[in-house]
Structures are given as C-alpha cells and as structure tokens.
Design a protein around this motif. Structure first.
Motif, PDB file in Angstrom:
ATOM      1  N   VAL A  39      29.110 -25.914  22.974  1.00  0.00           N
ATOM      2  CA  VAL A  39      28.816 -24.545  22.552  1.00  0.00           C
ATOM      3  C   VAL A  39      30.073 -23.690  22.630  1.00  0.00           C
ATOM      4  O   VAL A  39      30.418 -22.963  21.695  1.00  0.00           O
ATOM      5  CB  VAL A  39      27.681 -23.942  23.411  1.00  0.00           C
ATOM      6  CG1 VAL A  39      27.470 -22.473  23.088  1.00  0.00           C
ATOM      7  CG2 VAL A  39      26.385 -24.723  23.223  1.00  0.00           C
ATOM      8  N   THR A  40      30.775 -23.784  23.737  1.00  0.00           N
ATOM      9  CA  THR A  40      31.997 -23.004  23.921  1.00  0.00           C
ATOM     10  C   THR A  40      33.050 -23.379  22.890  1.00  0.00           C
ATOM     11  O   THR A  40      33.678 -22.502  22.285  1.00  0.00           O
ATOM     12  CB  THR A  40      32.546 -23.212  25.343  1.00  0.00           C
ATOM     13  OG1 THR A  40      31.542 -22.833  26.276  1.00  0.00           O
ATOM     14  CG2 THR A  40      33.790 -22.398  25.583  1.00  0.00           C
ATOM     15  N   SER A  41      33.216 -24.657  22.665  1.00  0.00           N
ATOM     16  CA  SER A  41      34.193 -25.128  21.692  1.00  0.00           C
ATOM     17  C   SER A  41      33.867 -24.613  20.288  1.00  0.00           C
ATOM     18  O   SER A  41      34.759 -24.162  19.565  1.00  0.00           O
ATOM     19  CB  SER A  41      34.229 -26.652  21.702  1.00  0.00           C
ATOM     20  OG  SER A  41      35.023 -27.131  20.650  1.00  0.00           O
ATOM     21  N   ALA A 105      26.946 -11.829  20.697  1.00  0.00           N
ATOM     22  CA  ALA A 105      27.172 -11.969  22.130  1.00  0.00           C
ATOM     23  C   ALA A 105      27.778 -13.336  22.457  1.00  0.00           C
ATOM     24  O   ALA A 105      28.694 -13.437  23.284  1.00  0.00           O
ATOM     25  CB  ALA A 105      25.867 -11.776  22.898  1.00  0.00           C
ATOM     26  N   LEU A 106      27.283 -14.382  21.808  1.00  0.00           N
ATOM     27  CA  LEU A 106      27.857 -15.713  22.029  1.00  0.00           C
ATOM     28  C   LEU A 106      29.306 -15.773  21.561  1.00  0.00           C
ATOM     29  O   LEU A 106      30.187 -16.245  22.278  1.00  0.00           O
ATOM     30  CB  LEU A 106      27.031 -16.769  21.297  1.00  0.00           C
ATOM     31  CG  LEU A 106      25.728 -17.172  21.938  1.00  0.00           C
ATOM     32  CD1 LEU A 106      24.905 -18.009  20.970  1.00  0.00           C
ATOM     33  CD2 LEU A 106      25.988 -17.936  23.220  1.00  0.00           C
ATOM     34  N   SER A 107      29.535 -15.290  20.362  1.00  0.00           N
ATOM     35  CA  SER A 107      30.879 -15.338  19.798  1.00  0.00           C
ATOM     36  C   SER A 107      31.869 -14.525  20.626  1.00  0.00           C
ATOM     37  O   SER A 107      32.960 -15.007  20.967  1.00  0.00           O
ATOM     38  CB  SER A 107      30.843 -14.824  18.362  1.00  0.00           C
ATOM     39  OG  SER A 107      32.111 -14.866  17.793  1.00  0.00           O
ATOM     40  N   GLU A 108      31.498 -13.312  20.966  1.00  0.00           N
ATOM     41  CA  GLU A 108      32.397 -12.458  21.742  1.00  0.00           C
ATOM     42  C   GLU A 108      32.500 -12.929  23.194  1.00  0.00           C
ATOM     43  O   GLU A 108      33.562 -12.815  23.809  1.00  0.00           O
ATOM     44  CB  GLU A 108      31.938 -11.004  21.682  1.00  0.00           C
ATOM     45  CG  GLU A 108      32.090 -10.373  20.317  1.00  0.00           C
ATOM     46  CD  GLU A 108      33.515 -10.360  19.814  1.00  0.00           C
ATOM     47  OE1 GLU A 108      34.434 -10.025  20.595  1.00  0.00           O
ATOM     48  OE2 GLU A 108      33.730 -10.701  18.638  1.00  0.00           O
ATOM     49  N   GLY A 109      31.415 -13.436  23.734  1.00  0.00           N
ATOM     50  CA  GLY A 109      31.441 -13.930  25.116  1.00  0.00           C
ATOM     51  C   GLY A 109      32.424 -15.069  25.301  1.00  0.00           C
ATOM     52  O   GLY A 109      33.206 -15.094  26.251  1.00  0.00           O
ATOM     53  N   VAL A 110      32.396 -16.011  24.381  1.00  0.00           N
ATOM     54  CA  VAL A 110      33.342 -17.132  24.442  1.00  0.00           C
ATOM     55  C   VAL A 110      34.763 -16.615  24.247  1.00  0.00           C
ATOM     56  O   VAL A 110      35.685 -17.027  24.952  1.00  0.00           O
ATOM     57  CB  VAL A 110      32.982 -18.201  23.384  1.00  0.00           C
ATOM     58  CG1 VAL A 110      34.103 -19.198  23.216  1.00  0.00           C
ATOM     59  CG2 VAL A 110      31.702 -18.898  23.760  1.00  0.00           C
ATOM     60  N   HIS A 111      34.930 -15.718  23.302  1.00  0.00           N
ATOM     61  CA  HIS A 111      36.260 -15.173  23.015  1.00  0.00           C
ATOM     62  C   HIS A 111      36.824 -14.417  24.216  1.00  0.00           C
ATOM     63  O   HIS A 111      38.032 -14.413  24.442  1.00  0.00           O
ATOM     64  CB  HIS A 111      36.178 -14.258  21.792  1.00  0.00           C
ATOM     65  CG  HIS A 111      37.503 -13.755  21.326  1.00  0.00           C
ATOM     66  ND1 HIS A 111      38.443 -14.566  20.747  1.00  0.00           N
ATOM     67  CD2 HIS A 111      38.039 -12.522  21.348  1.00  0.00           C
ATOM     68  CE1 HIS A 111      39.501 -13.862  20.440  1.00  0.00           C
ATOM     69  NE2 HIS A 111      39.280 -12.611  20.777  1.00  0.00           N
TER      70      HIS A 111
END
Length: 120
Positions: A39-41, A105-111
């Motif tokens: 997911v993170t990748s 939220a997922l996209s920005e959280g990982v970033h």
C-alpha cells in the motif's frame, strides 16, 4: 440561460468521475488485504495521480449535487420518485466525498511519511 444549462452538470459529473477513477486512479489500487508495504509503495509511486484523482472525484460530487438540484427544480410537485432520486443523490454525493477524502488521506499520508501500519 444558465438555468437551462444546469442539467448538463450531470454529464460533467460523469466525465470527471471517469477521468478520476478509471483513468487517473487506475484499477490496480491496493486492496484491504494487501500488505502495508505494498500500500505504501503504491501511494508513494502514484502520489500525484492519486491526489489529482481525489480532487477530481470531489469536484464530480459537486457537479452531481448541482445536477440533482436542477432535476428537482424542473418538475412539478414532490412525487415519491423525486424524493427517491433526491435521497439517492445525497447518498451518492456523500459516498463520492468519502471516497475522495480517504483516497487523498492515503496519498498525502504516505507522502508525509506516516508509518506503513498506519496507512494500511
């Protein structure tokens, strides 16, 4: 004049939805059972595309809301079908905004460096 064009907001909503999810969002987004590393990748690799898709999805929700209001305004009294349409539109707009929020939220959280466990 503008009032006659408002129903076209439904078509704009559909176009934005198609651009946001199948085109930009892609069909290979990680699922709920995928590992935190996967997911993170994915979100690190596709940060910009996923963020733009989330923003376009929220704009599509706005156009859908305008379309629903314009459809409500075109007919006579408040029939059962109009009420069902209005409730369905509210549910759909809410769902699109929730999906856009989670996606962003997922996209920005990982970033921003949130731990993979938190992202998963």
């Amino acid at each position: 004049m503008v009032r006659r064009l408002l129903p076209l907001s439904g078509a704009v909503s559909v176009v934005l939805f198609v651009v946001a999810l199948p085109v930009l969002g892609g069909t290979n987004t990680p699922g709920t059972k995928d590992s935190a590393a996967k997911v993170t990748s994915f979100y690190l690799e596709h940060h910009v595309r996923q963020s733009v898709a989330a923003v376009l999805l929220s704009v599509a929700a706005g156009f859908l809301a305008v379309f629903a209001v314009s459809m409500w305004d075109t007919g006579g009294g408040a029939s059962s079908w109009r009420r069902i349409f209005a409730v369905g539109a509210v549910i759909e707009v809410t769902g699109l905004l929730a999906a856009a929020t989670l996606h962003l939220a997922l996209s920005e959280g990982v970033h921003e460096g949130i731990a993979p466990g938190g992202i998963q």
